[in-house]
Design an enzyme around this catalytic site. Structure first.
Site, PDB file in Angstrom:
ATOM      1  N   ASP A  40       0.811  -1.221   0.000  1.00 26.59           N
ATOM      2  CA  ASP A  40       0.000   0.000   0.000  1.00 26.59           C
ATOM      3  C   ASP A  40       0.845   1.272   0.000  1.00 26.59           C
ATOM      4  O   ASP A  40       2.000   1.269   0.435  1.00 26.59           O
ATOM      5  CB  ASP A  40      -0.881   0.037   1.269  1.00 26.59           C
ATOM      6  CG  ASP A  40      -2.067  -0.909   1.186  1.00 26.59           C
ATOM      7  OD1 ASP A  40      -2.137  -1.713   0.236  1.00 26.59           O
ATOM      8  OD2 ASP A  40      -2.919  -0.840   2.089  1.00 26.59           O
ATOM      9  N   HIS A  62       3.923  -2.408   3.031  1.00 25.47           N
ATOM     10  CA  HIS A  62       3.869  -1.064   2.453  1.00 25.47           C
ATOM     11  C   HIS A  62       5.136  -0.745   1.656  1.00 25.47           C
ATOM     12  O   HIS A  62       6.235  -1.059   2.097  1.00 25.47           O
ATOM     13  CB  HIS A  62       3.720  -0.017   3.561  1.00 25.47           C
ATOM     14  CG  HIS A  62       2.424  -0.094   4.311  1.00 25.47           C
ATOM     15  ND1 HIS A  62       2.216  -1.000   5.329  1.00 25.47           N
ATOM     16  CD2 HIS A  62       1.267   0.601   4.163  1.00 25.47           C
ATOM     17  CE1 HIS A  62       0.972  -0.840   5.784  1.00 25.47           C
ATOM     18  NE2 HIS A  62       0.382   0.120   5.106  1.00 25.47           N
TER      19      HIS A  62
HETATM   20 ZN   LIG Z   1      -2.531   3.168   3.198  1.00 23.47          ZN
END
Ligand SMILES: [Zn+2]
Length: 233
Positions: free
Chosen positions: A24, A169
């Site tokens: 993400d 991430h």
């Molecule tokens: Zn996020």
């Protein structure tokens, strides 16, 4: 089996040893690039949920992700918690980001991941209207607070099961200024550890759309027809 929360996909109930890695808040060069190299080295494809603001700031980083065969999803434009927005503002966040991605790749993303995993009734209505399933996760490395690659990987490996959706991430959701993104080197290193350990346990890696396609009944449970449109009732 607990597979969904508020009509979002959390995992896919499977017996087969298949999982989906997701990343993400990117694109975030050079960490997105480092991650692409790590995934290519292991021959693994993943799913990247991109932040519209970063797509706008680093358009040159989007194409290499798609070209490597990874799936690209929508992670809102501003990364504000969707629960704080009106329904039309939520819709605008999704459409603006899909437009940016389509302009670069010639293809709109089909999946959405809400910032902070926050999914309320208003967001459900917005994603239904756009025919984009909301994708959450049931496994994560807590890489927003943990910086040791071995500990990030262990957090994932200690509870992994077939059909899991793993969150890591390559960017930072809370950073408004795209150029101020910090290092994601621990997440990249953890990725290598997770892939090697899970391959040794007999797992293979697919994109989120491929994972969802392994469960023939998922579209019915989500109320999505074969055309990707949400049923009107
Ligand atoms: Zn996020």
């Amino acid at each position: 089996m607990f597979w969904s929360y508020s009509d979002a996909v959390v995992s896919v109930p499977l017996d087969e040893k298949v999982v989906a890695l997701t990343y993400d808040d990117g694109p975030n060069p050079p960490h997105t690039q480092a991650l692409l190299e790590m995934l290519a080295q292991h021959g693994v494809r993943a799913t990247f949920f991109l932040k519209g603001r970063n797509v706008e700031a680093f358009p040159e980083s989007v194409q290499p992700v798609a070209r490597a065969g990874h799936e690209i999803g929508n992670h809102s434009y501003s990364h504000r918690p969707m629960l704080s927005l009106s329904q039309s503002a939520m819709r605008e966040e999704l459409v603006r980001t899909s437009d940016l991605i389509e302009n670069l790749l010639g293809q709109r993303p089909v999946l959405f991941r809400p910032p902070y995993g926050l999914q309320g009734p208003g967001l459900k209505m917005a994603v239904d209207e756009l025919g984009m399933p909301s994708i959450l996760m049931n496994s994560n490395g807590a890489d927003w607070e943990e910086t040791d690659p071995g500990l990030i990987a262990n957090k994932i490996l200690e509870s992994i099961a077939p059909g899991d959706i793993i969150l890591l991430h390559d960017g930072h959701g809370d950073v408004d200024e795209p150029a101020a993104q910090q290092s994601r080197a621990p997440s990249v290193a953890a990725t290598g550890i997770v892939i090697e350990a899970l391959k040794a346990r007999g797992y293979r890696f697919v994109t989120v759309s491929e994972l969802m396609a392994l469960d023939a009944f998922l579209p019915i449970r989500l109320g999505i027809t074969a055309r990707g449109q949400t049923r009107s009732e």
